[in-house]
Scaffold this motif. Sequence first.
Motif, PDB file in Angstrom:
ATOM      1  N   MET A  26      -4.673  -4.196  -3.194  1.00 43.34           N
ATOM      2  CA  MET A  26      -4.294  -2.880  -2.702  1.00 43.34           C
ATOM      3  C   MET A  26      -4.887  -2.727  -1.305  1.00 43.34           C
ATOM      4  O   MET A  26      -6.056  -3.045  -1.086  1.00 43.34           O
ATOM      5  N   VAL A  27      -4.062  -2.265  -0.356  1.00 45.60           N
ATOM      6  CA  VAL A  27      -4.527  -2.085   1.011  1.00 45.60           C
ATOM      7  C   VAL A  27      -4.306  -0.640   1.435  1.00 45.60           C
ATOM      8  O   VAL A  27      -3.343  -0.002   1.016  1.00 45.60           O
ATOM      9  N   LYS A  33      -2.578   3.909  -0.379  1.00 43.78           N
ATOM     10  CA  LYS A  33      -2.760   2.549  -0.875  1.00 43.78           C
ATOM     11  C   LYS A  33      -1.421   1.959  -1.295  1.00 43.78           C
ATOM     12  O   LYS A  33      -0.651   2.617  -1.988  1.00 43.78           O
ATOM     13  N   VAL A  34      -1.157   0.725  -0.828  1.00 44.99           N
ATOM     14  CA  VAL A  34       0.072   0.024  -1.211  1.00 44.99           C
ATOM     15  C   VAL A  34      -0.290  -1.387  -1.655  1.00 44.99           C
ATOM     16  O   VAL A  34      -1.346  -1.917  -1.319  1.00 44.99           O
ATOM     17  N   MET A  35       0.631  -2.006  -2.394  1.00 51.34           N
ATOM     18  CA  MET A  35       0.425  -3.370  -2.866  1.00 51.34           C
ATOM     19  C   MET A  35       0.764  -4.355  -1.748  1.00 51.34           C
ATOM     20  O   MET A  35       1.736  -4.163  -1.010  1.00 51.34           O
ATOM     21  N   ALA A  36      -0.029  -5.418  -1.680  1.00 59.63           N
ATOM     22  CA  ALA A  36       0.204  -6.460  -0.686  1.00 59.63           C
ATOM     23  C   ALA A  36      -0.174  -7.811  -1.279  1.00 59.63           C
ATOM     24  O   ALA A  36      -0.940  -7.895  -2.240  1.00 59.63           O
ATOM     25  N   THR A  37       0.381  -8.856  -0.695  1.00 59.32           N
ATOM     26  CA  THR A  37       0.024 -10.215  -1.105  1.00 59.32           C
ATOM     27  C   THR A  37      -1.403 -10.495  -0.661  1.00 59.32           C
ATOM     28  O   THR A  37      -1.996  -9.718   0.096  1.00 59.32           O
ATOM     29  N   LYS A  39      -2.294 -12.415   1.517  1.00 59.83           N
ATOM     30  CA  LYS A  39      -2.271 -12.526   2.983  1.00 59.83           C
ATOM     31  C   LYS A  39      -2.048 -11.178   3.654  1.00 59.83           C
ATOM     32  O   LYS A  39      -1.924 -11.103   4.868  1.00 59.83           O
ATOM     33  N   GLY A  40      -1.938 -10.122   2.847  1.00 65.58           N
ATOM     34  CA  GLY A  40      -1.795  -8.780   3.392  1.00 65.58           C
ATOM     35  C   GLY A  40      -0.374  -8.340   3.682  1.00 65.58           C
ATOM     36  O   GLY A  40      -0.161  -7.287   4.278  1.00 65.58           O
ATOM     37  N   MET A  41       0.610  -9.121   3.235  1.00 67.77           N
ATOM     38  CA  MET A  41       2.001  -8.742   3.467  1.00 67.77           C
ATOM     39  C   MET A  41       2.426  -7.699   2.430  1.00 67.77           C
ATOM     40  O   MET A  41       2.211  -7.878   1.235  1.00 67.77           O
ATOM     41  N   THR A  42       3.009  -6.624   2.908  1.00 72.98           N
ATOM     42  CA  THR A  42       3.423  -5.505   2.066  1.00 72.98           C
ATOM     43  C   THR A  42       4.465  -5.943   1.040  1.00 72.98           C
ATOM     44  O   THR A  42       5.342  -6.748   1.334  1.00 72.98           O
ATOM     45  N   LEU A  43       4.355  -5.382  -0.152  1.00 69.83           N
ATOM     46  CA  LEU A  43       5.320  -5.647  -1.229  1.00 69.83           C
ATOM     47  C   LEU A  43       6.216  -4.432  -1.421  1.00 69.83           C
ATOM     48  O   LEU A  43       5.799  -3.290  -1.195  1.00 69.83           O
ATOM     49  N   TYR A  44       7.453  -4.714  -1.843  1.00 71.96           N
ATOM     50  CA  TYR A  44       8.478  -3.686  -1.982  1.00 71.96           C
ATOM     51  C   TYR A  44       9.181  -3.755  -3.332  1.00 71.96           C
ATOM     52  O   TYR A  44       9.219  -4.806  -3.962  1.00 71.96           O
ATOM     53  N   THR A  45       9.782  -2.629  -3.714  1.00 77.53           N
ATOM     54  CA  THR A  45      10.663  -2.569  -4.878  1.00 77.53           C
ATOM     55  C   THR A  45      12.069  -2.226  -4.387  1.00 77.53           C
ATOM     56  O   THR A  45      12.250  -1.654  -3.301  1.00 77.53           O
ATOM     57  N   PHE A  46      13.061  -2.569  -5.205  1.00 81.98           N
ATOM     58  CA  PHE A  46      14.483  -2.415  -4.886  1.00 81.98           C
ATOM     59  C   PHE A  46      15.122  -1.497  -5.916  1.00 81.98           C
ATOM     60  O   PHE A  46      15.081  -1.780  -7.117  1.00 81.98           O
ATOM     61  N   ASP A  47      15.720  -0.397  -5.474  1.00 79.49           N
ATOM     62  CA  ASP A  47      16.311   0.586  -6.392  1.00 79.49           C
ATOM     63  C   ASP A  47      17.410   0.016  -7.277  1.00 79.49           C
ATOM     64  O   ASP A  47      17.654   0.538  -8.363  1.00 79.49           O
ATOM     65  N   ASP A 104       8.841  -7.967   8.279  1.00 82.72           N
ATOM     66  CA  ASP A 104       7.395  -7.777   8.436  1.00 82.72           C
ATOM     67  C   ASP A 104       6.827  -9.077   9.001  1.00 82.72           C
ATOM     68  O   ASP A 104       6.969 -10.128   8.391  1.00 82.72           O
ATOM     69  N   LYS A 105       6.223  -8.996  10.155  1.00 79.99           N
ATOM     70  CA  LYS A 105       5.737 -10.203  10.823  1.00 79.99           C
ATOM     71  C   LYS A 105       4.242 -10.441  10.654  1.00 79.99           C
ATOM     72  O   LYS A 105       3.783 -11.562  10.774  1.00 79.99           O
ATOM     73  N   LYS A 106       3.503  -9.361  10.405  1.00 79.46           N
ATOM     74  CA  LYS A 106       2.053  -9.533  10.267  1.00 79.46           C
ATOM     75  C   LYS A 106       1.519  -8.643   9.157  1.00 79.46           C
ATOM     76  O   LYS A 106       2.195  -7.714   8.707  1.00 79.46           O
ATOM     77  N   SER A 107       0.329  -8.958   8.743  1.00 77.04           N
ATOM     78  CA  SER A 107      -0.357  -8.190   7.712  1.00 77.04           C
ATOM     79  C   SER A 107      -0.335  -6.711   8.066  1.00 77.04           C
ATOM     80  O   SER A 107      -0.600  -6.334   9.215  1.00 77.04           O
ATOM     81  N   GLY A 108       0.023  -5.885   7.096  1.00 77.26           N
ATOM     82  CA  GLY A 108       0.022  -4.441   7.311  1.00 77.26           C
ATOM     83  C   GLY A 108       1.355  -3.862   7.760  1.00 77.26           C
ATOM     84  O   GLY A 108       1.551  -2.662   7.715  1.00 77.26           O
ATOM     85  N   ASP A 109       2.287  -4.703   8.222  1.00 80.82           N
ATOM     86  CA  ASP A 109       3.612  -4.196   8.595  1.00 80.82           C
ATOM     87  C   ASP A 109       4.299  -3.610   7.368  1.00 80.82           C
ATOM     88  O   ASP A 109       4.158  -4.133   6.265  1.00 80.82           O
TER      89      ASP A 109
END
Length: 123
Positions: A26-27, A33-37, A39-47, A104-109
Motif C-alpha cells: 500500500m502506498v 492509500k492505493v495498491m501497488a506492485t 516496484k511501486g507501480m499502481t494497480l487498477y481494477t476494470f469495471d 504509467d512510466k514510474k513508481s507512483g504514476d
Amino acid sequence: MKTLLIAIGLVAATTLPALAAEPVKMVDTKMGKVMATEKGMTLYTFDKDAQGKSNCDKDCLKKWPAFHAVGKAKAEGEWSLVKDADGKQMWAYGGKPLYTFSGDKKSGDMNGDGFGNMWHVAK
C-alpha cells in the motif's frame, strides 16, 4: 517456559507465511492509500470484469498488463488467483482482477485512473 516458546513458535509459523502472502504494498498518494506492485507501480481494477473473472482480452492486456502471480503463489483470504486472456495466473483482490497500466512510466504514476470511466486505482 518450554510450552510458551513452543506456542510462540507455532504462532510465528502460522502468522508469518500469511503476512508474506500479500503480493502488493500500500502506498500513500494524493488519492489516499492505493495498491501497488513491489516496484511501486499502481494497480487498477476494470469495471467490465466479472467477480473472479478477467474480461480484459489480449488486445486490452497490451495496454493493461495483468498483475501476474509468480512462482508458487497461493490464494489466501481476500487474495485469489484468476486467469487472464493468455491463460496465465493473475492476482485478484476481493474477486477483482488487478492490472497495471502501460501509460504509467514510474513508481507512483496513476495515469490510468478513470480511463474510459472503466478503470480505477485499486484501494
